[in-house]
Design a protein around this motif. Sequence first.
Motif, PDB file in Angstrom:
ATOM      1  N   SER A  65       0.853  -1.219  -0.065  1.00 36.90           N
ATOM      2  CA  SER A  65      -0.010   0.092  -0.090  1.00 36.90           C
ATOM      3  C   SER A  65       0.808   1.547   0.104  1.00 36.90           C
ATOM      4  CB  SER A  65      -0.934   0.088   1.135  1.00 36.90           C
ATOM      5  OG  SER A  65      -0.285   0.186   2.456  1.00 36.90           O
ATOM      6  N   CYS A  68       2.250   1.604  -3.483  1.00 39.79           N
ATOM      7  CA  CYS A  68       1.157   2.392  -4.218  1.00 39.79           C
ATOM      8  C   CYS A  68       1.153   3.456  -4.303  1.00 39.79           C
ATOM      9  CB  CYS A  68      -0.334   1.309  -3.977  1.00 39.79           C
ATOM     10  SG  CYS A  68      -1.532   1.861  -5.083  1.00 39.79           S
ATOM     11  N   LYS A  72       1.869   6.707  -6.796  1.00 36.36           N
ATOM     12  CA  LYS A  72       0.653   7.270  -7.568  1.00 36.36           C
ATOM     13  C   LYS A  72       0.822   8.701  -7.997  1.00 36.36           C
ATOM     14  CE  LYS A  72      -3.048   7.355  -4.871  1.00 36.36           C
ATOM     15  NZ  LYS A  72      -4.044   7.110  -4.124  1.00 36.36           N
ATOM     16  N   GLN A 107      -5.195  -7.327  -2.751  1.00 33.49           N
ATOM     17  CA  GLN A 107      -5.622  -6.229  -3.339  1.00 33.49           C
ATOM     18  C   GLN A 107      -4.610  -4.967  -3.434  1.00 33.49           C
ATOM     19  OE1 GLN A 107      -8.275  -4.097  -0.570  1.00 33.49           O
ATOM     20  NE2 GLN A 107      -9.097  -2.594  -2.101  1.00 33.49           N
ATOM     21  N   TRP A 108      -3.681  -4.829  -2.272  1.00 37.50           N
ATOM     22  CA  TRP A 108      -2.779  -3.806  -2.437  1.00 37.50           C
ATOM     23  C   TRP A 108      -1.570  -4.294  -3.262  1.00 37.50           C
ATOM     24  CZ3 TRP A 108      -3.455   1.007  -1.704  1.00 37.50           C
ATOM     25  CH2 TRP A 108      -4.434   1.378  -0.776  1.00 37.50           C
ATOM     26  N   TYR A 111      -2.905  -3.286  -6.825  1.00 39.78           N
ATOM     27  CA  TYR A 111      -2.844  -1.820  -6.983  1.00 39.78           C
ATOM     28  C   TYR A 111      -1.507  -1.367  -7.394  1.00 39.78           C
ATOM     29  CZ  TYR A 111      -7.371  -1.304  -5.004  1.00 39.78           C
ATOM     30  OH  TYR A 111      -8.799  -1.345  -4.492  1.00 39.78           O
ATOM     31  N   ARG A 115       0.453   0.474 -10.529  1.00 36.97           N
ATOM     32  CA  ARG A 115       0.885   1.678 -10.488  1.00 36.97           C
ATOM     33  C   ARG A 115       2.508   1.614 -10.960  1.00 36.97           C
ATOM     34  NH1 ARG A 115      -2.811   4.597  -9.699  1.00 36.97           N
ATOM     35  NH2 ARG A 115      -3.795   4.678  -7.863  1.00 36.97           N
TER      36      ARG A 115
END
Length: 117
Positions: A65, A68, A72, A107-108, A111, A115
């Motif tokens: 996370s 990510c 971003k 999930q992370w 992501y 990215r």
Amino acid sequence: VAAMRAHPADADVQQRACTVLCNIANGAGAQAEARKQAAVDALPPIVVAMRAHPANAGVQQQACSALCNIAKGAGAQAEARKQAAVSALPLVVAAMRAHPASAGVQQWGQYALRRLE
């Protein structure tokens, strides 16, 4: 980041630090971009945490996370952050493989992969 460097073997410190970095690097706008740029210095300790605690799903999720959110954004600064973080790509894949039942890691991890591509 200093705590991550001082306590590399402590999974709880690593997980909490990655959570903080994720939150610091979250958001959009000029202030968020400045926070993301400052968080670039945390990339090496995030990588160290992922390598030191591969069996800890919490560390892996929060590291993904943080990666990510740091990567971003749009523009030259975001691209430079992405290039700085791309070395963690194999670690993200390894985390996802090591923790297939962890929804957070999956999930992370996804992501972060998006990215960093």
